[in-house]
Design a protein around this motif. Structure first.
Motif, PDB file in Angstrom:
ATOM      1  N   UNK A 194     -15.675  73.058  20.019  1.00 55.87           N
ATOM      2  CA  UNK A 194     -14.213  72.933  20.007  1.00 55.87           C
ATOM      3  C   UNK A 194     -13.621  73.030  21.408  1.00 55.87           C
ATOM      4  N   UNK A 195     -14.397  73.569  22.349  1.00 57.85           N
ATOM      5  CA  UNK A 195     -13.900  73.766  23.714  1.00 57.85           C
ATOM      6  C   UNK A 195     -14.606  72.854  24.714  1.00 57.85           C
ATOM      7  N   UNK A 196     -15.445  71.949  24.207  1.00 58.22           N
ATOM      8  CA  UNK A 196     -16.265  71.115  25.101  1.00 58.22           C
ATOM      9  C   UNK A 196     -15.410  70.172  25.935  1.00 58.22           C
ATOM     10  N   UNK A 197     -15.838  70.006  27.174  1.00 63.21           N
ATOM     11  CA  UNK A 197     -15.155  69.092  28.086  1.00 63.21           C
ATOM     12  C   UNK A 197     -16.185  68.529  29.059  1.00 63.21           C
ATOM     13  N   UNK A 198     -16.118  67.214  29.290  1.00 58.65           N
ATOM     14  CA  UNK A 198     -17.122  66.556  30.119  1.00 58.65           C
ATOM     15  C   UNK A 198     -17.138  67.111  31.535  1.00 58.65           C
ATOM     16  N   UNK A 199     -15.964  67.289  32.127  1.00 59.00           N
ATOM     17  CA  UNK A 199     -15.878  67.866  33.478  1.00 59.00           C
ATOM     18  C   UNK A 199     -15.340  69.281  33.344  1.00 59.00           C
ATOM     19  N   UNK A 200     -16.208  70.148  32.887  1.00 58.65           N
ATOM     20  CA  UNK A 200     -15.781  71.520  32.624  1.00 58.65           C
ATOM     21  C   UNK A 200     -16.588  72.529  33.418  1.00 58.65           C
ATOM     22  N   UNK A 201     -16.776  73.685  32.830  1.00 58.25           N
ATOM     23  CA  UNK A 201     -17.573  74.747  33.457  1.00 58.25           C
ATOM     24  C   UNK A 201     -18.612  75.250  32.469  1.00 58.25           C
ATOM     25  N   UNK A 202     -19.675  75.811  33.022  1.00 57.07           N
ATOM     26  CA  UNK A 202     -20.749  76.346  32.180  1.00 57.07           C
ATOM     27  C   UNK A 202     -21.338  77.569  32.882  1.00 57.07           C
ATOM     28  N   UNK A 203     -22.216  78.262  32.192  1.00 57.00           N
ATOM     29  CA  UNK A 203     -22.800  79.485  32.723  1.00 57.00           C
ATOM     30  C   UNK A 203     -24.325  79.448  32.569  1.00 57.00           C
TER      31      UNK A 203
END
Length: 440
Positions: free
Chosen positions: A425-434
């Motif tokens: 639900x929060x996925x975004x192609x140019x996002x952030x990850x850990x």
């Protein structure tokens, strides 16, 4: 052996063990006995002839003799006469069960030397050929294997990374004493050396002199055997390292690959695995248990073999080492999205720009939480919604590791399980990850 030969033999050994380094610092472990006094004079002469060599000395006061302060004063005066920087260090030895006083004193001495020597110094120790034979006989009495019977190495590395060298290992006590006599070198006598209560003293005072008198060339012959044993152990170590590399899956051991080795090489690979992680070696019985349960146990069997500092576990056809000192990880509230953050267990949580989740809104605080594996989530690219525990089990994450994985929340909504999956639900192609980076 003439005094010139003693010096030349010392220099050859010193430069071989220290890789011909002449621009360096040497720290002599000085006890005041004849061995260390001769060693100090040899190093002093070497430093005079090689102007780039710096020299220092340390005396470790164990407090086990009433004469310890007198010996310390002797060492202080000797170093003052030679203009050698000197330090005396006192250690407190607490008696422990199942550990000899001699072993405790030795461990405390090495730790003190390592702690107080200059950071760039190589420790120079005064053990000689007779000490080497004593060590061999003591380990033979204990039933040691090939590695133990190799006795002392000419060069060893401490846990800190500092090197110790022993340039007198091929020189007999009688030659060291003759050198001291030739140059009128005064030294102290440790009264405990005359007590045959200690095994090493009994060998030194009673057994080895008898063997020397009976067998001509006894010392050189034994030293040659020790050298052969060390060479054979080095070869075994090379094979073990090669086998370990072929059986390793990150920090784990792949059981299928391990099974493909002969029984002897399996044992050596497991020992190399323990050594690489700095873990105390298991006993023969424990090693046999590890191999039997890993190789012969059912695929779904719960293998958990307890050792002194942790346990060996089996999961998904891999062997894991799980340390005993488990660190409870507390939640971290209101974190800022910095590039990296240290966790309490030494790992690093990395924040990276990539396909991931959208950045938090101004109204959303970011929190790291642990252990909430019953929380439900629908991972991006996965069918349906289920618990974190379910998804981690599907990803073949061992059960004992699941509660240690950082879980990222925006307010009270789980948006990412670091290193594994993100909330669709929060996925975004140019996002952030850990991602998680293991401790060094």
């Amino acid at each position: 052996m003439e005094s010139t030969n003693v010096y030349n033999k010392f220099v050859t050994a010193l430069e071989q063990q220290n890789h011909n380094r002449t621009q360096q610092r040497l720290c002599v472990a000085l006890s005041g006995g004849v061995d260390s006094v001769v060693l100090l004079h040899l190093c002093h002469q070497y430093a005079k002839l090689n102007g780039t060599v710096k020299l220092e000395a340390i005396y470790v006061n164990h407090g086990l003799s009433d004469n310890a302060l007198m010996w310390q004063q002797f060492c202080t005066q000797l170093c003052a006469q030679l203009a050698v920087p000197f330090r005396a260090v006192s250690v407190d030895i607490q008696a422990k069960s199942r550990t000899s006083l001699e072993a405790q004193a030795r461990d405390a001495r090495y730790l003190a030397l390592d702690t107080h020597a200059s950071k760039d110094a190589t420790l120079v120790l005064g053990q000689h050929a007779d000490d080497q034979i004593e060590t061999l006989l003591i380990r033979l009495k204990r039933g040691s294997g090939l590695q133990g019977l190799g006795a002392m190495r000419a060069k060893t590395q401490l846990a800190s990374g500092r090197y110790c060298i022993r340039p007198l290992l091929d020189i007999e006590r009688k030659d060291i004493e003759a050198f001291a006599q030739t140059f009128s070198l005064t030294h102290i006598e440790d009264e405990s050396n005359h007590s045959d209560v200690f095994d090493r003293n009994f060998l030194r005072n009673q057994v080895i002199p008898l063997l020397k008198s009976r067998f001509s060339g006894f010392v050189p012959s034994v030293l040659r055997s020790i050298s052969i044993l060390q060479a054979q152990q080095a070869l075994i170590d090379e094979i073990a390292q090669s086998d370990l590399e072929s059986c390793s899956d990150k920090k784990q051991l792949d059981i299928a690959r391990l099974t493909g080795l002969s029984a002897l090489r399996q044992s050596n690979a497991v020992r190399a695995w323990f050594a690489k992680q700095g873990i105390s070696m298991p006993s023969q019985k424990q090693l046999a248990q590890i191999l039997d349960q890993a190789i012969n146990g059912r695929e779904d069997a719960q293998v958990n073999i307890l050792l002194r500092s942790g346990s060996v576990k089996r999961y998904n056809a891999l062997l894991y080492w799980v340390p005993k000192n488990h660190i409870e990880l507390a939640d971290i509230e209101n974190i800022s999205l910095t590039a990296e953050m240290k966790l309490a267990d030494g790992r690093t949580l990395l924040t990276i720009s990539s396909e991931g989740v959208r950045a938090p809104l101004a109204t959303e605080s970011v929190t790291i939480r642990f252990g909430r594996i019953n929380e439900k989530i629908k991972p991006f690219g996965k069918p349906g919604r289920n618990s974190v525990k379910h998804w981690l089990k599907e990803a073949k994450v061992p059960s004992w590791e699941r509660t240690q994985i950082p879980m990222v929340y925006y307010n009270d909504t789980l948006v990412a399980v670091a290193g594994y999956f993100i909330n669709s639900d929060y996925a975004e192609k140019s996002g952030i990850n850990w991602q998680i980076q293991d401790a060094e």
